[in-house]
Design an enzyme around this catalytic site. Sequence first.
Site, mmCIF file in Angstrom:
data_model
loop_
_atom_site.group_PDB
_atom_site.id
_atom_site.type_symbol
_atom_site.label_atom_id
_atom_site.label_comp_id
_atom_site.label_asym_id
_atom_site.label_seq_id
_atom_site.Cartn_x
_atom_site.Cartn_y
_atom_site.Cartn_z
ATOM 1 N N HIS A 26 -6.091 -6.858 -0.227
ATOM 2 C CA HIS A 26 -6.473 -5.693 -1.046
ATOM 3 C C HIS A 26 -7.929 -5.815 -1.478
ATOM 4 O O HIS A 26 -8.322 -6.835 -2.068
ATOM 5 C CB HIS A 26 -5.597 -5.599 -2.294
ATOM 6 C CG HIS A 26 -4.156 -5.273 -1.999
ATOM 7 N ND1 HIS A 26 -3.628 -4.019 -2.184
ATOM 8 C CD2 HIS A 26 -3.147 -6.030 -1.505
ATOM 9 C CE1 HIS A 26 -2.355 -4.023 -1.845
ATOM 10 N NE2 HIS A 26 -2.028 -5.237 -1.424
ATOM 11 N N HIS A 208 4.646 -1.755 1.893
ATOM 12 C CA HIS A 208 5.025 -2.867 1.018
ATOM 13 C C HIS A 208 6.540 -2.752 0.762
ATOM 14 O O HIS A 208 6.975 -1.778 0.135
ATOM 15 C CB HIS A 208 4.316 -2.762 -0.327
ATOM 16 C CG HIS A 208 2.932 -3.327 -0.377
ATOM 17 N ND1 HIS A 208 1.843 -2.677 0.103
ATOM 18 C CD2 HIS A 208 2.479 -4.514 -0.890
ATOM 19 C CE1 HIS A 208 0.759 -3.413 -0.099
ATOM 20 N NE2 HIS A 208 1.111 -4.536 -0.701
ATOM 21 N N GLU A 211 9.517 -7.101 -1.497
ATOM 22 C CA GLU A 211 8.737 -8.029 -2.325
ATOM 23 C C GLU A 211 9.417 -8.131 -3.699
ATOM 24 O O GLU A 211 9.984 -9.149 -4.046
ATOM 25 C CB GLU A 211 7.298 -7.515 -2.460
ATOM 26 C CG GLU A 211 6.387 -8.422 -3.282
ATOM 27 C CD GLU A 211 5.024 -7.791 -3.556
ATOM 28 O OE1 GLU A 211 4.879 -6.563 -3.480
ATOM 29 O OE2 GLU A 211 4.088 -8.559 -3.880
ATOM 30 N N ASP A 300 -3.218 -11.305 0.511
ATOM 31 C CA ASP A 300 -2.876 -10.290 -0.484
ATOM 32 C C ASP A 300 -4.054 -10.064 -1.436
ATOM 33 O O ASP A 300 -4.771 -9.099 -1.280
ATOM 34 C CB ASP A 300 -1.603 -10.654 -1.256
ATOM 35 C CG ASP A 300 -0.838 -9.415 -1.724
ATOM 36 O OD1 ASP A 300 -1.131 -8.324 -1.220
ATOM 37 O OD2 ASP A 300 0.066 -9.554 -2.571
#
Length: 367
Positions: A26, A208, A211, A300
């Site tokens: 990100h 996503h 998670e 990430d």
Amino acid sequence: MTNDAPPGPITVDEIRRVPKVLLHDHLDGGLRPATVVELADETGYRDLPSTDAHALSTWLRGGAHSGSLVRYLETFSHTVGVMQTQEAIRRVARECAEDLAADGVVYAEVRFAPELHVERGLSLDAVVEAVLDGFRAGAAGTPLRIRALLTAMRHQARSLEIAELAVRWRDAGVVGFDIAGAEAGNPPTRHLDAFQYIQRANGHYTIHAGEAFGLPSIWEAVQWCNADRLGHGVRIVDDITVDPDGKAILGDLANYVRDVRVPLEMCPTSNVHTGAAPSIERHPIALLRRLHFRVTVNTDNRLMSDVSLSSEFATLVDVHGYDWSDIRWLTLNAMKSAFLPFDERLDLINDVIKPGYAPYVREELAR
Ligand SMILES: O=c1[nH]cnc2c1ncn2[C@H]1C[C@H](O)[C@@H](CO)O1
Ligand SMILES: [Zn+2]
């Protein structure tokens, strides 16, 4: 199987020198701490918990290592807070490309949510333009090829608009679409129209899923939304049982994900920080790699989790005994799973990745 490799344990410096591929990173989770402080000063952002770079990074990391995705996500208000002008965004993107190149990344897909950068009046297009400008400047003169993924926030209702933005910028450096944010309570099917829009435009997307929520989220992402890849996907292990003599029994969803080679963008350290995995030792990546799922390794959020792609591999070497053959296999998995055109992927595999690992792994013995 390692052969022809230098004697002794694999070091993070050696890992930094081999070509690596990063699919899940990100932009607003990877700023340099000093840059956050400087941009806050320049743009008049007054809400930073500290204006000392060291204290700020300690604070951000402390918040992120909370064991809860929702708490983890709260830290982003400060990085996003300083990324509200084109100039600031351009700088962050340029430094991101510089940092990835210095870490030996040869191909990266970096994601960000344009809708989070419009608080001071930027248009969505102006945000994307600034990121792509920054990427170009940072990667110039380095072996890094860097592309963008546009993320829509799953608790908001702008995903179709962001999907349209991704298609509009497809020929200028945007290679795909994603949804992120708090997973529980915001299932992938909320954004089905956005995924179908991308699909009709022959585009690519990752989701996503698996998670902070389990199998239903993965099932929706794969079987309703047709995700090309899964962000994290760690909870697919809930569909696998291992009997006392080590034999794994896969449920229908786990079998499907493995059979059709759905790439899993795994981010081991981040998963421990958000509570998606109990520890690196007990991270599902070990089982999933052993069962030959299409596992990839990612960062990430380099700032919040205090990692680089090289350090993630080094952690897997230390904790799970991974060798050069594992690192090469994971890198090839990532390159095969990229949203780059096939011929470009093939060229990177044959001209960059395989030669880069040749001193460490003999091709015919590679697993
Ligand atoms: O690991 C994550 N899961 C879900 N959302 C995430 C994760 N890491 C970052 N994000 C969110 C926070 C950022 O502001 C946003 C866009 O990059 O994506
Ligand atoms: Zn993520």
